[in-house]
Scaffold this motif. Structure first.
Motif, PDB file in Angstrom:
ATOM      1  N   VAL A  21       1.420   6.095  -7.051  1.00  0.00           N
ATOM      2  CA  VAL A  21       0.320   6.979  -7.446  1.00  0.00           C
ATOM      3  C   VAL A  21       0.769   8.430  -7.446  1.00  0.00           C
ATOM      4  O   VAL A  21       0.461   9.203  -8.367  1.00  0.00           O
ATOM      5  CB  VAL A  21      -0.885   6.772  -6.509  1.00  0.00           C
ATOM      6  CG1 VAL A  21      -1.930   7.856  -6.735  1.00  0.00           C
ATOM      7  CG2 VAL A  21      -1.500   5.408  -6.731  1.00  0.00           C
ATOM      8  N   GLU A  22       1.516   8.818  -6.396  1.00  0.00           N
ATOM      9  CA  GLU A  22       1.999  10.195  -6.343  1.00  0.00           C
ATOM     10  C   GLU A  22       2.941  10.492  -7.508  1.00  0.00           C
ATOM     11  O   GLU A  22       2.869  11.567  -8.120  1.00  0.00           O
ATOM     12  CB  GLU A  22       2.710  10.429  -5.010  1.00  0.00           C
ATOM     13  CG  GLU A  22       1.773  10.412  -3.806  1.00  0.00           C
ATOM     14  CD  GLU A  22       2.522  10.593  -2.504  1.00  0.00           C
ATOM     15  OE1 GLU A  22       3.768  10.728  -2.566  1.00  0.00           O
ATOM     16  OE2 GLU A  22       1.882  10.608  -1.437  1.00  0.00           O
ATOM     17  N   GLN A  40       1.054   3.967  -2.902  1.00  0.00           N
ATOM     18  CA  GLN A  40       0.852   5.399  -2.713  1.00  0.00           C
ATOM     19  C   GLN A  40       1.984   6.196  -3.349  1.00  0.00           C
ATOM     20  O   GLN A  40       1.744   7.233  -3.983  1.00  0.00           O
ATOM     21  CB  GLN A  40       0.745   5.711  -1.220  1.00  0.00           C
ATOM     22  CG  GLN A  40      -0.538   5.203  -0.578  1.00  0.00           C
ATOM     23  CD  GLN A  40      -0.572   5.468   0.912  1.00  0.00           C
ATOM     24  OE1 GLN A  40       0.442   5.829   1.508  1.00  0.00           O
ATOM     25  NE2 GLN A  40      -1.728   5.299   1.517  1.00  0.00           N
ATOM     26  N   ASP A  41       3.218   5.702  -3.173  1.00  0.00           N
ATOM     27  CA  ASP A  41       4.360   6.385  -3.808  1.00  0.00           C
ATOM     28  C   ASP A  41       4.225   6.360  -5.322  1.00  0.00           C
ATOM     29  O   ASP A  41       4.499   7.376  -6.001  1.00  0.00           O
ATOM     30  CB  ASP A  41       5.668   5.720  -3.383  1.00  0.00           C
ATOM     31  CG  ASP A  41       5.929   5.881  -1.889  1.00  0.00           C
ATOM     32  OD1 ASP A  41       5.365   6.817  -1.294  1.00  0.00           O
ATOM     33  OD2 ASP A  41       6.692   5.065  -1.325  1.00  0.00           O
ATOM     34  N   THR A  49       0.824  -1.198   0.000  1.00  0.00           N
ATOM     35  CA  THR A  49       0.000   0.000   0.000  1.00  0.00           C
ATOM     36  C   THR A  49       0.863   1.254   0.000  1.00  0.00           C
ATOM     37  O   THR A  49       0.597   2.211  -0.739  1.00  0.00           O
ATOM     38  CB  THR A  49      -0.929  -0.003   1.230  1.00  0.00           C
ATOM     39  OG1 THR A  49      -1.738  -1.175   1.196  1.00  0.00           O
ATOM     40  CG2 THR A  49      -1.824   1.225   1.241  1.00  0.00           C
ATOM     41  N   GLU A  50       1.897   1.238   0.863  1.00  0.00           N
ATOM     42  CA  GLU A  50       2.796   2.389   0.888  1.00  0.00           C
ATOM     43  C   GLU A  50       3.500   2.561  -0.454  1.00  0.00           C
ATOM     44  O   GLU A  50       3.645   3.683  -0.959  1.00  0.00           O
ATOM     45  CB  GLU A  50       3.818   2.213   2.009  1.00  0.00           C
ATOM     46  CG  GLU A  50       3.203   2.250   3.404  1.00  0.00           C
ATOM     47  CD  GLU A  50       4.232   1.977   4.488  1.00  0.00           C
ATOM     48  OE1 GLU A  50       5.372   1.605   4.110  1.00  0.00           O
ATOM     49  OE2 GLU A  50       3.907   2.133   5.674  1.00  0.00           O
ATOM     50  N   HIS A  51       3.946   1.441  -1.039  1.00  0.00           N
ATOM     51  CA  HIS A  51       4.599   1.508  -2.346  1.00  0.00           C
ATOM     52  C   HIS A  51       3.626   1.995  -3.415  1.00  0.00           C
ATOM     53  O   HIS A  51       4.004   2.780  -4.300  1.00  0.00           O
ATOM     54  CB  HIS A  51       5.149   0.133  -2.708  1.00  0.00           C
ATOM     55  CG  HIS A  51       5.922   0.108  -3.989  1.00  0.00           C
ATOM     56  ND1 HIS A  51       7.057   0.859  -4.191  1.00  0.00           N
ATOM     57  CD2 HIS A  51       5.713  -0.579  -5.152  1.00  0.00           C
ATOM     58  CE1 HIS A  51       7.518   0.646  -5.415  1.00  0.00           C
ATOM     59  NE2 HIS A  51       6.720  -0.232  -6.012  1.00  0.00           N
ATOM     60  N   THR A 107       0.905  10.662 -10.659  1.00  0.00           N
ATOM     61  CA  THR A 107       0.101  11.883 -10.646  1.00  0.00           C
ATOM     62  C   THR A 107       0.943  13.085 -11.055  1.00  0.00           C
ATOM     63  O   THR A 107       0.486  13.956 -11.820  1.00  0.00           O
ATOM     64  CB  THR A 107      -0.498  12.111  -9.245  1.00  0.00           C
ATOM     65  OG1 THR A 107      -1.294  10.976  -8.889  1.00  0.00           O
ATOM     66  CG2 THR A 107      -1.365  13.355  -9.220  1.00  0.00           C
TER      67      THR A 107
END
Length: 671
Positions: free
Chosen positions: A439-440, A436-437, A432-434, A443
């Protein structure tokens, strides 16, 4: 690197095997210790003289318990009353026996039938007065009548005619220095007969303490296993797509079975008239526990092949069926088979204990198998101890060796599965943390790309304004200078001016989109009827240039609406253009407006080729087109759908293949 990895795995395997052997030996030592400190056969406070038990009055008066294992006489195939012993009808003394020595009456019969009747007698005396004593009789098989000092104390079931019943009995012993206990027994339904569990003599307080401790012990086993079963069921139901899902299923069945098995002491506190069902439940639960243990071991072990596991599981399933159906239906019909049945069960448990020990030593090549191997080793030690100490160990306060082994098996398997869950949770958190990174990062890339595209589009629109401004200037120059032209030329100039205005509207819409301004945000109130009529008058000539006849059908009243007229005009344009592509020159296109249920129905119908049933549901999807080979991009009707949604409306289509199509834009009327 591979050599180091193999050496590390081999080292871990050796450590796990040593751990299994150590736990197996420690378990055997622990069970041996229990045979000393919690064994009815090792708690004797008496001696026997001339067939009479000499009780230790001092020990009994200090709330010690007397386990009546020795000093009994048995009279096979005879139901003797106290009067028989007082008279001369009993000429010979009975056989001196130790409780647990005879599991049934097969040793007294020529055909080795375990069924029949027998009378047990115990006489005890003390050098001091014994007051307030209680006699505890655990589970006499399978009907009995008890006499104390010549008086009938209790009757369980029926001896003649035979009717079995299961219950633990607690009886008061008359005060005095001596007592004579006579127990008549009969069995024609179970492979155990008579008294096989030692009775207990002591004060009411001591008996109550013993039974309370035993009930608390089995309550812990029962409810702990039940909680593990419920947890496993929840995980099993919630992990339908996980590859190891069946392990949770078998762990849940194992825990639930052991929970039911641990409940049998509570059954014995009430009178149960159906012992066959109860004994089949006890035997069947033991065999089902073995099957579940094998299922889990085979599922988690990497070293056991399916070709080996399958026949072992089949044997375990067969033993489960045998242990249920034989006590229920067959043993009463074929009593001579009962001694062999007991031997089969004992040898089977012995073989399974050795097999599980072997599997715990061999199945240690996978990850985190220490939990699995440890639980399997302790369970195999429990099975082995239960077979080796048969008739020589009955726990006074706690449980049997195989029950301890099963408890530790569930405990270690639960710990193993819990550890797997923690690992999966940690991996999911890391993913999940990976994510999120990622996705950021994506983005940022998309934002940069959109910014670049917006910049390029702005420059393109700026460059496009120059030639359009020149066209506008020339048109204005023609008007201001009042240049005389013929009628046909004037029509061409009017056509250029109309197309210029439409092109200006399109560029303005693109500018709004590029600036992030929604067309709906610029709402105004206008007449939809007038908008449709204006569009028709401006575009009739262009449509009919392609051949189809362009017709208009409007209501006789104004149609006020709140929205963006440019967007709705664009929707009409896309609907008309779509009809033009599929309508032959000899056909016709009709733009119509009507009102129904407080909504305006703005429709474009044609007499073209129509749309088939399979294609019709997809025509409003983005990039869907039946003319991609001809340059169609599938955005026209998708844009109509988007404009409809922006105005809280909808769009629909109906068609008859070969006859035409009708597309209707439904818009809410203004209040």
């Amino acid at each position: 690197m591979n050599f180091k990895k193999q050496a590390k795995n081999k080292n871990n395997t050796v450590k796990t095997q040593l751990l299994c052997i150590l736990l197996f030996l420690l378990s055997l030592a622990g069970f041996h210790l229990l045979t000393v400190i919690d064994n009815k056969y090792s708690k004797d406070y008496y001696e026997i003289r001339n067939g009479v038990l000499l009780a230790d009055a001092q020990a009994l008066n200090h709330d010690k318990l007397l386990y009546l294992t020795e000093g009994w006489e048995i009279y096979p195939d005879r139901l003797l009353s106290p009067q028989d012993f007082l008279s001369s009808s009993v000429s010979e003394s009975g056989l001196a026996t130790r409780i647990g020595e005879y599991m049934n009456f097969a040793g007294f019969h020529q055909g080795h039938s375990p069924f029949g009747t027998a009378t047990y007698r115990l006489r005890f005396t003390s050098s001091r007065q014994l007051d307030g004593l209680v006699l505890y009789l655990p589970e006499i098989f399978s009907a009995c009548r008890v006499y104390i000092n010549g008086k009938e104390a209790v009757s369980q079931g029926s001896l003649q005619p035979y009717s079995p019943m299961v219950r633990d009995l607690i009886l008061s012993v008359p005060d005095g220095t001596a007592a004579d206990i006579i127990i008549q027994t009969a069995n024609y339904s179970h492979y155990y007969s008579g008294i096989i569990y030692p009775p207990v003599l002591g004060s009411a307080q001591a008996i109550h303490l013993q039974t309370s401790v035993r009930m608390v012990f089995y309550s812990l086993l029962c409810f702990f296993s039940l909680s593990i079963a419920l947890l496993s069921a929840a995980v099993w139901l919630g992990s339908r797509k996980q590859p190891g899902r069946r392990v949770y299923f078998w762990l849940g069945i194992l825990a639930l079975t052991f929970s039911l098995h641990s409940f049998y002491p509570f059954f014995h506190t009430i009178s149960l008239p159906f012992p066959r069902i109860l004994y089949a439940l006890e035997d069947g639960s033991s065999m089902l526990i073995i099957l579940c243990a094998l299922k889990i071991v085979f599922a988690l072990s990497d070293s056991v092949k399916k070709e080996i596991a399958a026949p072992i599981e089949l044997i375990a399933l067969s033993m489960l069926l045998i242990s249920v159906f034989l006590p229920l239906f067959l043993l009463s019909l074929f009593p001579y088979f009962i001694p062999y049945y007991g031997q089969i069960i004992s040898w089977y448990k012995l073989a399974i204990s050795l097999l599980l020990l072997l599997l715990s030593l061999k199945g240690t090549s996978g990850k985190h198998t220490g939990w699995l191997a440890a639980g399997t080793a302790m369970y195999s030690a429990g099975l082995l101890s239960s077979v080796l100490t048969l008739n020589r160990w009955e726990p006074a306060y706690t449980g049997w060796p195989d029950e301890y082994g099963t408890f530790f098996l569930i405990l270690f398997f639960s710990g193993f599965m819990l550890k797997l869950h923690f690992m999966m949770a940690a991996q999911n958190l890391q993913l999940t943390e990976h994510l999120q990174d990622m996705v950021e990062e994506r983005t940022k890339e998309v934002t940069l790309l959109l910014s670049e595209r917006q910049k390029i589009l702005s420059e393109f629109l700026h460059d496009l304004k120059s030639p359009i401004a020149c066209i506008s200037a020339y048109l204005q120059l023609v008007k201001e200078n009042d240049i005389h032209v013929d009628e046909k030329t004037q029509e061409k100039i009017d056509m250029i001016e109309k197309n210029y205005e439409e092109l200006s509207v399109q560029i303005r819409s693109i500018q709004d989109f590029n600036a992030g301004i929604s067309p709906v945000s610029r709402r105004e109130k206008f007449d939809l009827r007038q908008l449709a009529e204006t569009y028709y008058l401006r575009n009739r000539q262009d449509v009919e240039v392609f051949g189809p006849l362009f017709l208009l059908s409007l209501p006789p009243f104004p149609c006020p609406i709140q929205g963006n007229p440019e967007s709705i005009a664009r929707a009409i344009e896309n609907m008309v253009f779509n009809s033009m592509d599929f309508t032959p020159p000899e056909g016709k296109i009709v733009l119509s407006l009507s009102m129904e249920n407080g909504n305006y129905l703005l429709s474009v119908s044609d007499t073209g080729c129509g749309i088939d049933e399979d294609t019709l549901p997809h025509i409003f999807e983005r990039s869907f087109s039946t003319r991609k080979e001809e340059g169609g991009n599938g955005l026209g009707l998708f844009l109509v759908k988007t404009i409809a949604q922006e105005h809280q409306g909808n769009v629909s289509a109906e068609s008859v293949p070969g006859e035409g199509c009708r597309i209707t834009l439904t818009l809410p009327a203004s209040e």
